[in-house]
Design a protein around this motif. Structure first.
Motif, PDB file in Angstrom:
ATOM      1  N   THR A   1       0.855  -1.401   0.013  1.00 35.01           N
ATOM      2  CA  THR A   1       0.025  -0.106  -0.063  1.00 35.01           C
ATOM      3  C   THR A   1       0.908   1.316   0.012  1.00 35.01           C
ATOM      4  OG1 THR A   1      -1.572  -1.335   1.265  1.00 35.01           O
ATOM      5  CG2 THR A   1      -2.009   1.240   0.982  1.00 35.01           C
ATOM      6  N   PHE A   2       2.014   1.229   0.894  1.00 34.38           N
ATOM      7  CA  PHE A   2       2.835   2.286   1.075  1.00 34.38           C
ATOM      8  C   PHE A   2       3.618   2.792  -0.631  1.00 34.38           C
ATOM      9  CE2 PHE A   2       7.243   4.318   1.561  1.00 34.38           C
ATOM     10  CZ  PHE A   2       6.861   5.257   2.304  1.00 34.38           C
ATOM     11  N   LYS A   3       3.929   1.245  -1.202  1.00 34.75           N
ATOM     12  CA  LYS A   3       4.335   1.713  -2.717  1.00 34.75           C
ATOM     13  C   LYS A   3       3.514   2.261  -3.610  1.00 34.75           C
ATOM     14  CE  LYS A   3       8.014  -1.969  -2.309  1.00 34.75           C
ATOM     15  NZ  LYS A   3       8.203  -3.405  -2.986  1.00 34.75           N
ATOM     16  N   LYS A   4       2.320   2.038  -3.542  1.00 38.33           N
ATOM     17  CA  LYS A   4       1.095   2.452  -4.097  1.00 38.33           C
ATOM     18  C   LYS A   4       0.964   4.327  -3.995  1.00 38.33           C
ATOM     19  CE  LYS A   4      -3.453   1.862  -5.390  1.00 38.33           C
ATOM     20  NZ  LYS A   4      -5.027   1.169  -5.093  1.00 38.33           N
ATOM     21  N   PHE A   5       0.943   4.439  -2.571  1.00 41.67           N
ATOM     22  CA  PHE A   5       1.219   5.850  -2.357  1.00 41.67           C
ATOM     23  C   PHE A   5       2.427   6.658  -2.813  1.00 41.67           C
ATOM     24  CE2 PHE A   5       3.632   8.286   0.693  1.00 41.67           C
ATOM     25  CZ  PHE A   5       3.206   9.545   0.669  1.00 41.67           C
ATOM     26  N   LEU A   6       3.584   6.134  -3.036  1.00 41.72           N
ATOM     27  CA  LEU A   6       4.792   6.474  -3.667  1.00 41.72           C
ATOM     28  C   LEU A   6       4.149   6.963  -5.007  1.00 41.72           C
ATOM     29  CD1 LEU A   6       7.753   4.566  -1.904  1.00 41.72           C
ATOM     30  CD2 LEU A   6       6.757   7.079  -1.530  1.00 41.72           C
ATOM     31  N   SER A   7       3.746   5.721  -5.809  1.00 41.14           N
ATOM     32  CA  SER A   7       3.368   5.943  -7.133  1.00 41.14           C
ATOM     33  C   SER A   7       2.397   6.985  -7.555  1.00 41.14           C
ATOM     34  CB  SER A   7       3.057   4.660  -7.878  1.00 41.14           C
ATOM     35  OG  SER A   7       2.522   4.578  -8.972  1.00 41.14           O
ATOM     36  N   GLN A   8       1.340   7.200  -6.509  1.00 40.73           N
ATOM     37  CA  GLN A   8       0.385   7.947  -6.728  1.00 40.73           C
ATOM     38  C   GLN A   8       0.715   9.579  -6.661  1.00 40.73           C
ATOM     39  OE1 GLN A   8      -2.769   6.495  -4.444  1.00 40.73           O
ATOM     40  NE2 GLN A   8      -3.689   5.143  -6.291  1.00 40.73           N
ATOM     41  N   LEU A   9       1.692   9.588  -5.732  1.00 42.13           N
ATOM     42  CA  LEU A   9       1.964  11.056  -5.247  1.00 42.13           C
ATOM     43  C   LEU A   9       2.754  11.789  -6.367  1.00 42.13           C
ATOM     44  CD1 LEU A   9       2.478  13.020  -2.698  1.00 42.13           C
ATOM     45  CD2 LEU A   9       4.924  11.926  -2.210  1.00 42.13           C
ATOM     46  N   GLY A  10       3.746  11.258  -7.168  1.00 41.80           N
ATOM     47  CA  GLY A  10       3.980  11.847  -8.253  1.00 41.80           C
ATOM     48  C   GLY A  10       5.255  12.568  -8.023  1.00 41.80           C
ATOM     49  N   TYR A  11       5.887  12.703  -6.745  1.00 38.01           N
ATOM     50  CA  TYR A  11       7.128  13.223  -6.699  1.00 38.01           C
ATOM     51  C   TYR A  11       8.274  12.300  -6.677  1.00 38.01           C
ATOM     52  CZ  TYR A  11       3.942  16.777  -4.153  1.00 38.01           C
ATOM     53  OH  TYR A  11       2.994  17.702  -3.901  1.00 38.01           O
TER      54      TYR A  11
END
Length: 507
Positions: free
Chosen positions: A480-490
């Motif tokens: 879930t954390f990796k998905k967060f990183l991907s969606q963040l876009g930074y």
């Protein structure tokens, strides 16, 4: 000591060293003028060959020396700019020059003196110690001592700045501001200005902790400071000159003392208007002028400050940049206590509103509360009270640290340490786009069940902000954390295994 003002004015009129000395321009600072609702001009002495007004006094003193005076060479004591003036003058007439400089003198000034062929002797931790050593060497080696300010020929040389100002500016002048160290510049300018137009105010400006002239005028005698602050080292002397004190006592209308933050803000002001970086002593006049205008609530007046020098050490720019916003009262430093629970950080940011957060330092320390060290952009000092009241109304205790020297100098860099309670901590480095909403975007994407255990952010004016974040993520939620990183876009980098983290921040 009686000084003949008429004779001194004649001496200034007779000075002619323009084969080396430049007639520097008088430049209007448009942005600063608009901001302060006055016509603000600077006399650009930073454009001299040695980037300082000191060449004027040194050249005039040399013009009075005989062959006998020059036979063994000359010696001077200086924190830098007078040294360069003497070195360049000696080079022009092929004369030996020995310069004694304090050991704390910026390298840029030491190298500049050497580049003109002078012999440099580094001695003592302040100007007074260097001066005493120079007197000893002068006697030992039969060298002619050239005083940096307590000499009527030097004073006359500096006084040509006043003459040029009156030649260049034909409108009424409310006041002329001069930096003050030993007093050579302000006494020379005052001698000429008051001889021609006594209505023009001449105001001296000193750095806090180096206000030898201010204290001397108050005491009606030359005061010897026990210690002297060295930030504006070009104007840092323990005792002003005899001639200078007498002239200032008669002619100077007012003395102003400014702190380091105000000096840094003035350096920034000059840069924003002219793309010129003044040294701290070189910005004293501008810092004093701003303080004078605000104190007296003036508008539509013509003000002139002497930009006296630009021999700035590059590595000092970091400090100047750090303190300029505070000096201009555009940044507030606040300590805030928030509850240690997910979402508290976001709540804090919402209470700050649309104000730009310039810095944020936080490290998880207990299960109950968290202490935050933050910098916030403001347009007016009165906003600080409003911010603290707003946070207080939300149950967040806040303390104003804007005037706290320890906080500004040290605490902002020391917030942190190990946090044994921060289980399942991941450390990531991000690059945030430097634009409003970037931080809230990050927090908005963050899972509400994850706790931020570390956060360090500092806006340095680049197009991206570099941010270090610690987030407590249970092992079962790694995907879930990796998905967060991907969606963040930074852009991001995993620093959890970084040895620096293990040594200083990890469990």
């Amino acid at each position: 000591m009686k000084i003949d003002l008429k004779q001194l004015k004649k001496s200034i009129d007779r000075v002619n060293n323009y084969n080396v000395v430049k007639k520097t321009p008088l430049q209007k600072l448009d942005q600063l003028s608009q901001r302060f609702d006055n016509n603000i001009f600077v006399k650009r002495e930073d454009l001299q060959l040695i980037h300082s007004f000191k060449i004027r006094g040194a050249m005039n003193r040399f013009s009075k020396l005989t062959k006998k005076n020059l036979s063994n060479g000359v010696i001077a004591a200086s924190a830098g700019n007078h040294a360069q003036g003497v070195a360049l003058s000696a080079k022009k007439i092929k004369c030996r020059a020995v310069i004694v400089m304090p050991e704390i003198t910026p390298l840029i000034k030491v190298e500049a003196v050497k580049s003109h062929g002078a012999e440099v002797v580094l001695h003592g931790d302040n100007f007074a110690a260097a001066m005493a050593h120079a007197f000893e060497l002068a006697e030992k080696e039969k060298l002619t001592f050239l005083h940096p300010y307590d000499d009527l020929d030097v004073i006359a040389g500096q006084g040509t700045i006043g003459k040029e100002i009156l030649d260049q500016f034909n409108k009424p002048i409310h006041a002329i501001f001069c930096c003050v160290g030993g007093g050579g510049l302000v006494s020379g300018v005052a001698a000429y200005i008051k001889s021609v137009n006594p209505k023009i105010k001449v105001i001296g400006v000193e750095a806090k902790g180096a206000e030898a002239m201010t204290k001397s005028l108050k005491a009606n005698k030359r005061v010897n400071l026990k210690q002297v602050a060295l930030f504006a080292e070009g104007a840092a002397v323990k005792q002003v000159g005899e001639h200078n004190f007498e002239l200032c006592k008669q002619l100077v209308d007012e003395m102003i003392v400014v702190d380091n933050d105000s000096i840094c803000a003035a350096i920034k002001d000059m840069f924003e208007d002219s793309r010129t970086v003044l040294e701290p002593a070189g910005a004293l006049a501008l810092a004093g002028m701003k303080q004078y205008i605000e104190k007296n609530k003036l508008s539509n007046e013509n003000m002139i400050g002497i930009a006296s020098g630009a021999n700035m050490n590059f590595d000092r720019l970091r400090f100047v940049s750090e303190r300029a916003e505070i000096g201009e009262q555009r940044e507030a430093i606040i300590a805030v206590t928030i509850p240690e629970k997910p979402g508290a950080f976001k709540s804090f940011c919402e209470k700050i509103g649309k104000r730009n957060i310039t810095e944020f330092n936080y490290r998880y320390s207990s299960k109950k509360n968290a202490q935050i060290f933050t910098g916030i952009s403001i347009s007016d000092p009165s906003e600080v009270k409003s911010i603290i009241n707003s946070l207080g109304a939300a149950g967040l205790e806040a303390i104003d640290l804007t005037a706290n020297e320890m906080a500004k100098l040290h605490l902002r860099h020391l917030v942190g340490g190990r946090a044994p309670q921060a289980k399942n901590e991941l450390i990531y480095r991000f690059e945030f786009p430097e634009q409003p909403g970037a931080l809230m975007n990050f927090l908005g994407h963050l899972n509400k069940g994850w706790n931020i255990s570390l956060f360090h952010y500092r806006n340095h004016g680049a197009d991206t902000a570099r941010v270090l974040v610690g987030i407590q993520v249970p092992a079962r939620q790694k995907q879930t954390f990796k998905k967060f990183l991907s969606q963040l876009g930074y852009p991001y980098w995993d620093e959890t295994e970084n040895p620096g983290y293990s040594l200083f921040l990890g469990n």
